[in-house]
Each structure stands twice: as C-alpha cells, then as structure tokens.
Motif scaffolding. Structure first.
Motif, PDB file in Angstrom:
ATOM      1  N   GLU A  81      -1.299  88.944  45.346  1.00  0.00           N
ATOM      2  CA  GLU A  81      -1.458  90.059  46.289  1.00  0.00           C
ATOM      3  C   GLU A  81      -1.911  91.325  45.561  1.00  0.00           C
ATOM      4  O   GLU A  81      -2.737  92.084  46.082  1.00  0.00           O
ATOM      5  CB  GLU A  81      -0.150  90.319  47.031  1.00  0.00           C
ATOM      6  N   GLU A 286      11.740  82.385  50.601  1.00  0.00           N
ATOM      7  CA  GLU A 286      10.298  82.474  50.377  1.00  0.00           C
ATOM      8  C   GLU A 286       9.550  81.220  50.816  1.00  0.00           C
ATOM      9  O   GLU A 286       9.812  80.115  50.348  1.00  0.00           O
ATOM     10  CB  GLU A 286       9.939  82.799  48.919  1.00  0.00           C
ATOM     11  N   THR A 288       6.697  79.214  50.424  1.00  0.00           N
ATOM     12  CA  THR A 288       5.638  78.871  49.486  1.00  0.00           C
ATOM     13  C   THR A 288       5.122  77.476  49.838  1.00  0.00           C
ATOM     14  O   THR A 288       5.619  76.831  50.767  1.00  0.00           O
ATOM     15  CB  THR A 288       6.170  78.876  48.046  1.00  0.00           C
ATOM     16  N   ASN A 305      12.023  84.459  54.602  1.00  0.00           N
ATOM     17  CA  ASN A 305      10.794  84.876  53.926  1.00  0.00           C
ATOM     18  C   ASN A 305      10.584  86.383  53.992  1.00  0.00           C
ATOM     19  O   ASN A 305      10.939  87.035  54.968  1.00  0.00           O
ATOM     20  CB  ASN A 305       9.593  84.181  54.582  1.00  0.00           C
ATOM     21  N   GLN A 306      10.008  86.913  52.906  1.00  0.00           N
ATOM     22  CA  GLN A 306       9.540  88.299  52.894  1.00  0.00           C
ATOM     23  C   GLN A 306       8.046  88.269  52.607  1.00  0.00           C
ATOM     24  O   GLN A 306       7.562  87.418  51.864  1.00  0.00           O
ATOM     25  CB  GLN A 306      10.280  89.127  51.854  1.00  0.00           C
ATOM     26  N   ASP A 307       7.314  89.196  53.185  1.00  0.00           N
ATOM     27  CA  ASP A 307       5.857  89.218  53.080  1.00  0.00           C
ATOM     28  C   ASP A 307       5.442  89.981  51.822  1.00  0.00           C
ATOM     29  O   ASP A 307       5.472  91.213  51.793  1.00  0.00           O
ATOM     30  CB  ASP A 307       5.272  89.877  54.330  1.00  0.00           C
ATOM     31  N   GLY A 309       2.514  90.406  50.576  1.00  0.00           N
ATOM     32  CA  GLY A 309       1.351  91.254  50.826  1.00  0.00           C
ATOM     33  C   GLY A 309       1.732  92.582  51.442  1.00  0.00           C
ATOM     34  O   GLY A 309       1.202  93.637  51.057  1.00  0.00           O
ATOM     35  N   HIS A 310       2.668  92.552  52.392  1.00  0.00           N
ATOM     36  CA  HIS A 310       3.145  93.795  53.005  1.00  0.00           C
ATOM     37  C   HIS A 310       3.810  94.672  51.955  1.00  0.00           C
ATOM     38  O   HIS A 310       3.620  95.903  51.934  1.00  0.00           O
ATOM     39  CB  HIS A 310       4.121  93.471  54.135  1.00  0.00           C
ATOM     40  N   GLU A 311       4.581  94.071  51.055  1.00  0.00           N
ATOM     41  CA  GLU A 311       5.265  94.839  50.021  1.00  0.00           C
ATOM     42  C   GLU A 311       4.282  95.534  49.085  1.00  0.00           C
ATOM     43  O   GLU A 311       4.466  96.702  48.731  1.00  0.00           O
ATOM     44  CB  GLU A 311       6.211  93.921  49.246  1.00  0.00           C
ATOM     45  N   ILE A 335      10.160  96.350  55.588  1.00  0.00           N
ATOM     46  CA  ILE A 335       9.806  94.955  55.319  1.00  0.00           C
ATOM     47  C   ILE A 335      10.788  94.065  56.079  1.00  0.00           C
ATOM     48  O   ILE A 335      11.995  94.133  55.861  1.00  0.00           O
ATOM     49  CB  ILE A 335       9.852  94.631  53.814  1.00  0.00           C
ATOM     50  N   ARG A 336      10.279  93.224  56.947  1.00  0.00           N
ATOM     51  CA  ARG A 336      11.161  92.425  57.800  1.00  0.00           C
ATOM     52  C   ARG A 336      11.520  91.099  57.122  1.00  0.00           C
ATOM     53  O   ARG A 336      10.855  90.644  56.199  1.00  0.00           O
ATOM     54  CB  ARG A 336      10.492  92.150  59.144  1.00  0.00           C
ATOM     55  N   ASP A 338      11.744  87.199  57.835  1.00  0.00           N
ATOM     56  CA  ASP A 338      11.315  86.124  58.728  1.00  0.00           C
ATOM     57  C   ASP A 338      12.158  84.882  58.471  1.00  0.00           C
ATOM     58  O   ASP A 338      12.494  84.584  57.317  1.00  0.00           O
ATOM     59  CB  ASP A 338       9.840  85.779  58.498  1.00  0.00           C
TER      60      ASP A 338
END
Length: 346
Positions: A81, A286, A288, A305-307, A309-311, A335-336, A338
């Motif tokens: 990312e 995560e 993957t 999961n954490q994003d 790319g958003h981070e 950061i949400r 999921d």
C-alpha cells in the motif's frame, strides 16, 4: 462569497505582491503596512486555502514510513500500500520512502527514528513498539516540529500526533464475543472449554490490547472458558506452526484458538496437520490470501480485518494536515473493524 487576496489588497490599500509577502511571512514589508494587511484579513474573515497555496507554489511533502520487514502477510500488504502511494506521489505532491526495520526490535526502530530526525522530513509514520526509548525518540521528533503518525499499533500516551489503526481493545472484545458464541451450547455449559491464544509479541500494544479485550469478554460472559498462557509466534509462520502444534499435542481439549497477530499461515498448517477428531474453532486477524482460503475451506471460522490501504491513505492525509497546521477530520480517519465469515467473503 469568500473574501479573496484582491479584497484584502483593496481594503488595505496595498498591492497584491504586498499581501502575498504578508501571507507567506516574507521580509520587505514595513510594520505599519503589515498591520494594515493583517487588520484587513481579520475584518474580512479571510481564511487561507493552504492546499491551494501549496499547489500553486509546487510544494512537495516528504514523508517517511518505517515498517517492520518480516514474512508477515499483513505487513507485506502494508508495504504494498505504501509502494502504491509512492507510485501516486507525483499526482499527490509527495515524496515517500520506506525504511525497513526488524520486527519487535525497539533499538532498531529508535535508530530509524533518529535518522528521520536528522533528515527533517515533512512527517513520519511508523508501526510503534511500546518501549520507553521509542517514546523518547517520538518526543524528540515532536520537539523538532516533525509530525508523527503511528500505524497499526499505537503509543497513546506518547507525543505522537495521530494513530491510524483500529480500536484494538474493541477488536479483542469482538473476537471474545464471537468465540464465546461459537462455543456456546451444552458442551460448554457442562464441561467448559479451553482456548489457546497466539500472539506475535507482547511488546506491541495492539497485541496486548486485543488480548485485554478478548480476556475481558470471556471473563465477563463465558466463565467456563479457560484461556491458556499466551503463545508468542513473533508473527513468523514457521514459529507459529511450531508453537501451535506443540500446544495442540499438550492440550488435546483445546476447543478454540484466537490468533491476535500474524503468522497465520503457520497456524493454518498446524491445525490442518493436527488430525484432531474435533477441529478447534479458529478466529484470526487480517484477510489475506491464506486466511481467505482457510475461511473458504472451513479451517478458520472468522477473520477480523483492518484496511491497510485506508491506514496508509489516512496517515498521509493527517501528515499533510499537520504539516500545514490544519485540523484533522476525525470521522474521515476512523479505521473500521470488518468481520468476515465464509458466507460474506468479498
């Protein structure tokens, strides 16, 4: 209609060049003239668009990302990312570089932060290790006016400017609730259940906070569940496979495994090879390639999961804002968490 620099010049009775010098705090303006311009700015309610000003000046932001380099699918994805952000750098007016450090090594992280301090970039983002020497290094960056953002794992009582990551206590509590619900039934009510926890290292706050949240929910709502001492796999798949396989041999009654860090490829291999008559429930972090496949095959039951790319995008936005002295929009940077099951894989 928003006031412009032309309105300021007209109100103060000066040229546009003089207004520009005052706005950019450049020399060559008499004190009385500067006062007139500042009074006009205040009277008109002029708010400068720093983003537009930086674009007009061709300003480039120099950012450094300090990331742990290991065989960890999530961290590999985080690297990707950042490399994606580097590929977009010309359009986003950034110059980004990565410093790789060994995982869970406070001294190596401090050395990298000291190098950043000497370079004085526009900002730095890094995966934090909760150690006094790291906090001290972050304090020195703060004193030098270099904005800092922690990624994935935080240092909440240090002088960092922002944290780009999930609420890890909430993530652990969510995992605890899922584990308890999945195990609930006559078996749990009559005999109880034993659960193993696989972590990377207790040196990092995100792993400690996830364990804290998980243990709290189990203790509050599922007292018949026994949590074994934490297994540390250093986020290394080979070591994770070894420690999980050993735990499954020593505790034939393990009914569930919570993997709160990485190294999940090793965990998956250990569960697949165990040959147990009743496979333990597995909750991991995560999404993957390996955890996705394990979800689809029924080896893992749920993934939080954490994003990444958003981070990374959040870290860059925050560092830009801090470099410009602008506020951070909290809602945009949240950061949400999921939750993925076999049934809702994207």
């Amino acid at each position: 209609m928003k006031p412009t620099v032309h309105d300021i010049a007209k109100s103060a009775g000066v040229s546009l060049a003089t207004v520009d010098r005052v706005l950019n705090d450049r020399p060559g303006v008499r004190a009385v003239t500067r006062s007139k311009v500042e009074e006009a700015i205040a009277a008109l309610g002029y708010v400068r668009d720093l983003a537009a000003a930086n674009l007009a000046k061709g300003r480039t932001y120099s950012f450094v990302f300090i990331l742990p380099e290991n065989d960890n699918s999530f961290m590999i994805g985080l690297h990707e990312e950042v490399r994606g952000a580097i590929a977009r750098s010309s359009a986003e007016r950034t110059h980004i570089r990565i410093i790789d450090v060994p995982p869970f090594d406070p001294d190596a992280l401090v050395d990298a932060l000291e190098k950043v301090l000497a370079e004085k970039p526009s900002g730095v983002a890094f995966v934090a290790i909760d150690a006094p020497e790291v906090r001290a290094a972050v304090g020195r960056l703060k004193e030098a006016g270099i904005p800092t953002v922690t990624l994935v794992s935080d240092l909440p009582d240090a002088s960092r400017d922002h944290y780009a990551g999930i609420d890890n206590i909430a993530a652990g509590r969510t995992a605890g609730s899922l584990m308890g619900r999945f195990l609930s039934g006559p078996f749990l009510a009559e005999r109880g259940a034993t659960v193993a926890v696989l972590a990377g290292s207790m040196l990092v706050r995100d792993h400690r906070e996830r364990l804290e949240g998980f243990s709290s929910v189990i203790g509050e709502s599922y007292p018949n569940v026994l949590i074994l001492p934490v297994l540390e796999g250093r986020d290394d798949p080979a070591l994770a496979e070894t420690v999980v396989a050993d735990a499954l041999r020593r505790h034939a009654d393990i009914a569930g495994i919570y993997s709160l860090g990485a190294g999940n490829r090793g965990l998956i291999r250990a569960v697949q090879k165990a040959g147990m008559s009743r496979r333990p429930l597995v909750i991991a972090h995560e999404l993957t390639a390996s955890t996705r496949a394990a979800l689809a095959e029924g080896v893992i039951d749920a993934v939080l999961n954490q994003d990444a790319g958003h981070e990374v995008r959040s870290a860059i936005r925050v560092l830009k804002a801090k470099a410009d002295g602008l506020p951070v929009i909290a809602g945009q940077e949240r950061i949400r968490i999921d939750i993925f099951l076999k049934d809702n894989l994207p």
